[in-house]
Motif scaffolding. Structure first.
Motif, mmCIF file in Angstrom:
data_model
loop_
_atom_site.group_PDB
_atom_site.id
_atom_site.type_symbol
_atom_site.label_atom_id
_atom_site.label_comp_id
_atom_site.label_asym_id
_atom_site.label_seq_id
_atom_site.Cartn_x
_atom_site.Cartn_y
_atom_site.Cartn_z
ATOM 1 N N PRO A 1 31.087 30.886 40.470
ATOM 2 C CA PRO A 1 32.362 30.239 40.123
ATOM 3 C C PRO A 1 33.560 31.092 40.546
ATOM 4 O O PRO A 1 33.532 32.317 40.427
ATOM 5 C CB PRO A 1 32.290 30.103 38.598
ATOM 6 N N GLU A 2 34.588 30.458 41.062
ATOM 7 C CA GLU A 2 35.774 31.172 41.561
ATOM 8 C C GLU A 2 36.411 32.060 40.499
ATOM 9 O O GLU A 2 36.880 33.142 40.800
ATOM 10 C CB GLU A 2 36.814 30.181 42.101
ATOM 11 N N ARG A 3 36.422 31.593 39.249
ATOM 12 C CA ARG A 3 37.024 32.404 38.184
ATOM 13 C C ARG A 3 36.313 33.751 38.081
ATOM 14 O O ARG A 3 36.957 34.791 37.953
ATOM 15 C CB ARG A 3 36.956 31.669 36.847
ATOM 16 N N TRP A 4 34.982 33.735 38.137
ATOM 17 C CA TRP A 4 34.251 34.997 38.062
ATOM 18 C C TRP A 4 34.476 35.832 39.313
ATOM 19 O O TRP A 4 34.609 37.042 39.245
ATOM 20 C CB TRP A 4 32.761 34.755 37.886
ATOM 21 N N ARG A 5 34.527 35.177 40.467
ATOM 22 C CA ARG A 5 34.688 35.922 41.724
ATOM 23 C C ARG A 5 36.039 36.615 41.793
ATOM 24 O O ARG A 5 36.140 37.769 42.180
ATOM 25 C CB ARG A 5 34.530 34.978 42.923
ATOM 26 N N LEU A 6 37.111 35.900 41.387
ATOM 27 C CA LEU A 6 38.462 36.413 41.568
ATOM 28 C C LEU A 6 39.064 37.097 40.345
ATOM 29 O O LEU A 6 39.866 38.018 40.484
ATOM 30 C CB LEU A 6 39.388 35.274 41.999
ATOM 31 N N GLU A 7 38.715 36.632 39.129
ATOM 32 C CA GLU A 7 39.421 37.099 37.934
ATOM 33 C C GLU A 7 38.651 38.083 37.063
ATOM 34 O O GLU A 7 39.254 38.991 36.494
ATOM 35 C CB GLU A 7 39.815 35.905 37.059
ATOM 36 N N THR B 1 31.303 41.288 42.422
ATOM 37 C CA THR B 1 31.808 40.010 42.911
ATOM 38 C C THR B 1 31.360 39.832 44.359
ATOM 39 O O THR B 1 30.692 40.699 44.916
ATOM 40 C CB THR B 1 33.341 39.934 42.791
ATOM 41 N N LEU B 2 31.734 38.714 44.941
ATOM 42 C CA LEU B 2 31.497 38.474 46.364
ATOM 43 C C LEU B 2 32.836 38.504 47.074
ATOM 44 O O LEU B 2 33.821 37.963 46.581
ATOM 45 C CB LEU B 2 30.829 37.111 46.578
ATOM 46 N N ASP B 3 32.870 39.131 48.240
ATOM 47 C CA ASP B 3 34.110 39.134 49.012
ATOM 48 C C ASP B 3 34.253 37.808 49.751
ATOM 49 O O ASP B 3 33.423 36.912 49.614
ATOM 50 C CB ASP B 3 34.187 40.341 49.950
ATOM 51 N N THR B 4 35.292 37.677 50.542
ATOM 52 C CA THR B 4 35.559 36.409 51.230
ATOM 53 C C THR B 4 34.474 36.050 52.248
ATOM 54 O O THR B 4 34.333 34.893 52.614
ATOM 55 C CB THR B 4 36.931 36.440 51.934
ATOM 56 N N ASP B 5 33.690 37.051 52.698
ATOM 57 C CA ASP B 5 32.593 36.795 53.625
ATOM 58 C C ASP B 5 31.264 36.554 52.908
ATOM 59 O O ASP B 5 30.236 36.359 53.559
ATOM 60 C CB ASP B 5 32.433 37.973 54.594
ATOM 61 N N GLY B 6 31.280 36.602 51.561
ATOM 62 C CA GLY B 6 30.063 36.358 50.788
ATOM 63 C C GLY B 6 29.204 37.583 50.555
ATOM 64 O O GLY B 6 28.065 37.467 50.128
ATOM 65 N N HIS B 7 29.754 38.778 50.815
ATOM 66 C CA HIS B 7 29.011 40.024 50.598
ATOM 67 C C HIS B 7 29.273 40.561 49.199
ATOM 68 O O HIS B 7 30.411 40.549 48.722
ATOM 69 C CB HIS B 7 29.403 41.079 51.634
ATOM 70 N N LEU B 8 28.232 41.066 48.557
ATOM 71 C CA LEU B 8 28.350 41.655 47.233
ATOM 72 C C LEU B 8 29.180 42.927 47.314
ATOM 73 O O LEU B 8 29.010 43.742 48.230
ATOM 74 C CB LEU B 8 26.940 41.968 46.709
ATOM 75 N N THR B 9 30.100 43.085 46.357
ATOM 76 C CA THR B 9 30.988 44.233 46.340
ATOM 77 C C THR B 9 31.390 44.552 44.900
ATOM 78 O O THR B 9 31.424 43.650 44.061
ATOM 79 C CB THR B 9 32.235 43.950 47.220
ATOM 80 N N PRO B 10 31.710 45.824 44.591
ATOM 81 C CA PRO B 10 32.202 46.133 43.246
ATOM 82 C C PRO B 10 33.478 45.343 42.969
ATOM 83 O O PRO B 10 34.307 45.154 43.865
ATOM 84 C CB PRO B 10 32.480 47.631 43.290
#
Length: 119
Positions: free
Chosen positions: A83-89, A101-110
């Motif tokens: 969900p975008e809320r979890w990815r961005l917020e 989270t996932l970055d804009t390319d879909g890679h896992l990142t802190p």
């Protein structure tokens, strides 16, 4: 330049099923409040563990999570799709206190909170 270690797919679920259930329950409670859940654990073709979770109350929904081991030895339950809320917020919390989270390319990142300042 060496890259920081990232979570890897969890391939051994022995003695960790309750950890996974509690992690997912905590994650969903943080998002929607107290929930009633049903869990269905299964292995992917590559040996990675996934979980189908059915939310029964207060809303009806179904989510899937990929279980991962964090570099510090914690567990991460990565929702698919994220969900975008979890990815961005908020990021997705792991049992070791880290958030991912996932970055804009879909890679896992802190996860870095949106208001965090770079050093």
């Amino acid at each position: 330049m060496p890259q920081d270690p990232l979570p890897i797919p969890l391939t051994d679920l022995r003695r960790r099923v309750n950890v996974a259930r509690n992690l997912i329950r905590t994650l969903l409670t943080e998002l929607v409040g107290p929930v009633e859940l049903a869990f269905d654990f299964y292995r992917e073709w590559n040996g990675c563990w996934r979980v189908r979770v059915e939310i029964k109350d207060p809303i009806n929904a179904r989510l899937e999570f990929t279980l991962m081991d964090t570099p510090a030895g914690g567990m991460l339950a990565l929702p698919r799709p994220l969900p975008e809320r979890w990815r961005l917020e908020t990021g997705i919390p792991a049992t070791d206190g880290t958030r991912w989270t996932l970055d804009t390319d879909g890679h896992l990142t802190p996860f870095a909170p949106p208001n965090a300042k770079s050093l």
